[in-house]
Scaffold this motif. Sequence first.
Motif, PDB file in Angstrom:
ATOM      1  N   SER A   5       0.828  -1.199   0.000  1.00 49.06           N
ATOM      2  CA  SER A   5       0.000   0.000   0.000  1.00 49.06           C
ATOM      3  C   SER A   5       0.868   1.257   0.000  1.00 49.06           C
ATOM      4  O   SER A   5       0.578   2.212  -0.718  1.00 49.06           O
ATOM      5  CB  SER A   5      -0.933   0.000   1.208  1.00 49.06           C
ATOM      6  N   SER A   6       1.934   1.263   0.785  1.00 53.08           N
ATOM      7  CA  SER A   6       2.845   2.410   0.818  1.00 53.08           C
ATOM      8  C   SER A   6       3.513   2.614  -0.530  1.00 53.08           C
ATOM      9  O   SER A   6       3.677   3.750  -0.978  1.00 53.08           O
ATOM     10  CB  SER A   6       3.914   2.213   1.884  1.00 53.08           C
ATOM     11  N   LEU A   7       3.902   1.534  -1.168  1.00 59.97           N
ATOM     12  CA  LEU A   7       4.523   1.628  -2.487  1.00 59.97           C
ATOM     13  C   LEU A   7       3.534   2.208  -3.502  1.00 59.97           C
ATOM     14  O   LEU A   7       3.899   3.077  -4.297  1.00 59.97           O
ATOM     15  CB  LEU A   7       5.018   0.254  -2.949  1.00 59.97           C
ATOM     16  N   LYS A   8       2.289   1.758  -3.453  1.00 56.89           N
ATOM     17  CA  LYS A   8       1.267   2.303  -4.352  1.00 56.89           C
ATOM     18  C   LYS A   8       1.071   3.798  -4.111  1.00 56.89           C
ATOM     19  O   LYS A   8       0.942   4.575  -5.062  1.00 56.89           O
ATOM     20  CB  LYS A   8      -0.067   1.578  -4.153  1.00 56.89           C
ATOM     21  N   ALA A  12       1.747   6.734  -6.782  1.00 53.74           N
ATOM     22  CA  ALA A  12       0.682   7.676  -7.118  1.00 53.74           C
ATOM     23  C   ALA A  12       1.123   9.110  -6.830  1.00 53.74           C
ATOM     24  O   ALA A  12       0.815  10.029  -7.601  1.00 53.74           O
ATOM     25  CB  ALA A  12      -0.590   7.336  -6.344  1.00 53.74           C
ATOM     26  N   THR A  13       1.859   9.310  -5.747  1.00 59.59           N
ATOM     27  CA  THR A  13       2.378  10.632  -5.403  1.00 59.59           C
ATOM     28  C   THR A  13       3.307  11.140  -6.505  1.00 59.59           C
ATOM     29  O   THR A  13       3.202  12.289  -6.945  1.00 59.59           O
ATOM     30  CB  THR A  13       3.128  10.588  -4.057  1.00 59.59           C
ATOM     31  N   ALA A  14       4.208  10.288  -6.956  1.00 59.47           N
ATOM     32  CA  ALA A  14       5.136  10.673  -8.024  1.00 59.47           C
ATOM     33  C   ALA A  14       4.393  10.982  -9.324  1.00 59.47           C
ATOM     34  O   ALA A  14       4.716  11.960 -10.014  1.00 59.47           O
ATOM     35  CB  ALA A  14       6.159   9.561  -8.251  1.00 59.47           C
ATOM     36  N   ILE A  15       3.405  10.177  -9.636  1.00 58.28           N
ATOM     37  CA  ILE A  15       2.624  10.406 -10.861  1.00 58.28           C
ATOM     38  C   ILE A  15       1.863  11.727 -10.779  1.00 58.28           C
ATOM     39  O   ILE A  15       1.842  12.511 -11.739  1.00 58.28           O
ATOM     40  CB  ILE A  15       1.672   9.224 -11.130  1.00 58.28           C
ATOM     41  N   LEU A  16       1.251  12.001  -9.633  1.00 57.66           N
ATOM     42  CA  LEU A  16       0.515  13.251  -9.473  1.00 57.66           C
ATOM     43  C   LEU A  16       1.451  14.461  -9.504  1.00 57.66           C
ATOM     44  O   LEU A  16       1.120  15.496 -10.086  1.00 57.66           O
ATOM     45  CB  LEU A  16      -0.311  13.224  -8.190  1.00 57.66           C
ATOM     46  N   ALA A  17       2.630  14.331  -8.903  1.00 60.94           N
ATOM     47  CA  ALA A  17       3.613  15.420  -8.952  1.00 60.94           C
ATOM     48  C   ALA A  17       4.040  15.681 -10.396  1.00 60.94           C
ATOM     49  O   ALA A  17       4.140  16.832 -10.821  1.00 60.94           O
ATOM     50  CB  ALA A  17       4.821  15.091  -8.088  1.00 60.94           C
ATOM     51  N   ALA A  18       4.284  14.613 -11.136  1.00 58.35           N
ATOM     52  CA  ALA A  18       4.668  14.756 -12.541  1.00 58.35           C
ATOM     53  C   ALA A  18       3.534  15.380 -13.355  1.00 58.35           C
ATOM     54  O   ALA A  18       3.777  16.239 -14.217  1.00 58.35           O
ATOM     55  CB  ALA A  18       5.058  13.402 -13.121  1.00 58.35           C
ATOM     56  N   LEU A  19       2.306  14.955 -13.080  1.00 56.15           N
ATOM     57  CA  LEU A  19       1.149  15.527 -13.777  1.00 56.15           C
ATOM     58  C   LEU A  19       1.062  17.025 -13.520  1.00 56.15           C
ATOM     59  O   LEU A  19       0.860  17.816 -14.452  1.00 56.15           O
ATOM     60  CB  LEU A  19      -0.131  14.821 -13.332  1.00 56.15           C
ATOM     61  N   ALA A  20       1.209  17.434 -12.269  1.00 55.14           N
ATOM     62  CA  ALA A  20       1.157  18.857 -11.935  1.00 55.14           C
ATOM     63  C   ALA A  20       2.263  19.627 -12.651  1.00 55.14           C
ATOM     64  O   ALA A  20       2.024  20.704 -13.209  1.00 55.14           O
ATOM     65  CB  ALA A  20       1.266  19.052 -10.423  1.00 55.14           C
ATOM     66  N   TYR A  21       3.465  19.062 -12.654  1.00 55.91           N
ATOM     67  CA  TYR A  21       4.590  19.737 -13.307  1.00 55.91           C
ATOM     68  C   TYR A  21       4.343  19.892 -14.810  1.00 55.91           C
ATOM     69  O   TYR A  21       4.517  20.970 -15.374  1.00 55.91           O
ATOM     70  CB  TYR A  21       5.894  18.974 -13.057  1.00 55.91           C
ATOM     71  N   ARG A 160     -12.979   4.116  -6.990  1.00 57.90           N
ATOM     72  CA  ARG A 160     -12.299   2.847  -7.326  1.00 57.90           C
ATOM     73  C   ARG A 160     -10.792   3.065  -7.331  1.00 57.90           C
ATOM     74  O   ARG A 160     -10.031   2.212  -6.848  1.00 57.90           O
ATOM     75  CB  ARG A 160     -12.785   2.318  -8.677  1.00 57.90           C
ATOM     76  N   MET A 161     -10.355   4.203  -7.887  1.00 59.46           N
ATOM     77  CA  MET A 161      -8.929   4.522  -7.881  1.00 59.46           C
ATOM     78  C   MET A 161      -8.416   4.640  -6.448  1.00 59.46           C
ATOM     79  O   MET A 161      -7.360   4.084  -6.114  1.00 59.46           O
ATOM     80  CB  MET A 161      -8.657   5.844  -8.622  1.00 59.46           C
ATOM     81  N   LYS A 162      -9.169   5.311  -5.617  1.00 56.70           N
ATOM     82  CA  LYS A 162      -8.791   5.515  -4.216  1.00 56.70           C
ATOM     83  C   LYS A 162      -8.686   4.160  -3.499  1.00 56.70           C
ATOM     84  O   LYS A 162      -7.725   3.903  -2.779  1.00 56.70           O
ATOM     85  CB  LYS A 162      -9.812   6.410  -3.540  1.00 56.70           C
ATOM     86  N   ALA A 163      -9.656   3.319  -3.733  1.00 61.02           N
ATOM     87  CA  ALA A 163      -9.647   1.993  -3.091  1.00 61.02           C
ATOM     88  C   ALA A 163      -8.468   1.157  -3.588  1.00 61.02           C
ATOM     89  O   ALA A 163      -7.812   0.451  -2.811  1.00 61.02           O
ATOM     90  CB  ALA A 163     -10.961   1.258  -3.372  1.00 61.02           C
ATOM     91  N   LYS A 164      -8.169   1.232  -4.879  1.00 61.32           N
ATOM     92  CA  LYS A 164      -7.060   0.474  -5.447  1.00 61.32           C
ATOM     93  C   LYS A 164      -5.720   0.937  -4.879  1.00 61.32           C
ATOM     94  O   LYS A 164      -4.858   0.126  -4.550  1.00 61.32           O
ATOM     95  CB  LYS A 164      -7.075   0.646  -6.971  1.00 61.32           C
ATOM     96  N   ILE A 165      -5.548   2.260  -4.773  1.00 64.77           N
ATOM     97  CA  ILE A 165      -4.302   2.812  -4.241  1.00 64.77           C
ATOM     98  C   ILE A 165      -4.122   2.434  -2.779  1.00 64.77           C
ATOM     99  O   ILE A 165      -3.025   2.107  -2.334  1.00 64.77           O
ATOM    100  CB  ILE A 165      -4.274   4.344  -4.391  1.00 64.77           C
ATOM    101  N   ASN A 166      -5.200   2.485  -2.028  1.00 66.30           N
ATOM    102  CA  ASN A 166      -5.119   2.273  -0.587  1.00 66.30           C
ATOM    103  C   ASN A 166      -5.261   0.817  -0.160  1.00 66.30           C
ATOM    104  O   ASN A 166      -5.274   0.525   1.023  1.00 66.30           O
ATOM    105  CB  ASN A 166      -6.160   3.139   0.128  1.00 66.30           C
TER     106      ASN A 166
END
Length: 167
Positions: A5-8, A12-21, A160-166
């Motif tokens: 779960s931590s790895l996911k 996801a954090t890295a992907i969202l940071a990249a998306l924002a950038y 569903r995304m939230k549940a999958k990540i967590n």
Amino acid sequence: MKKRSSLKKMMATAILAALAYVLNTAVVFPAMAPFQHFVNVLAVYLLGPWYGMVAALICGSLRMLSGRTIMAITGGIIGPLLAGYLYRKTKNVYLLAIGEMVGSGILGALLSYPFMVTFYGMKAGNWAQLIPFFLPSAAVGSLLGLLTILLTKKNGLIDRMKAKINS
């Protein structure tokens, strides 16, 4: 299971940071970064306040390395914390968006002021002088994030995304 779960969440954090950038780089608004706030709202909803703050820190650091001021960091990290706190306490997505607006648009502007005066030679004046620059960007991005959450909640996609990540 917890390790996975931590790895996911980190991915996801890295992907969202990249998306924002990428969004902030590709779609340019003069002196505004509404997509940072858009991603902050999504990150807090999906991952929580700490991961949301880390995504904002990563994106702000990348933006700063590519020529932006320290405001790319200071303006973006308080919003996810306040938004996350409000969302955890109430589970209200509207308060999540308001927390991002107030946290980044007002508190982030106030935090940025001493750095701009000290490190960038901004003429000292009123502490609140950066709020008119921060608040519109935070408001637009937060509303876009809120709208995205509300629209994707209808078909269950974001949950569903939230549940999958967590999981």
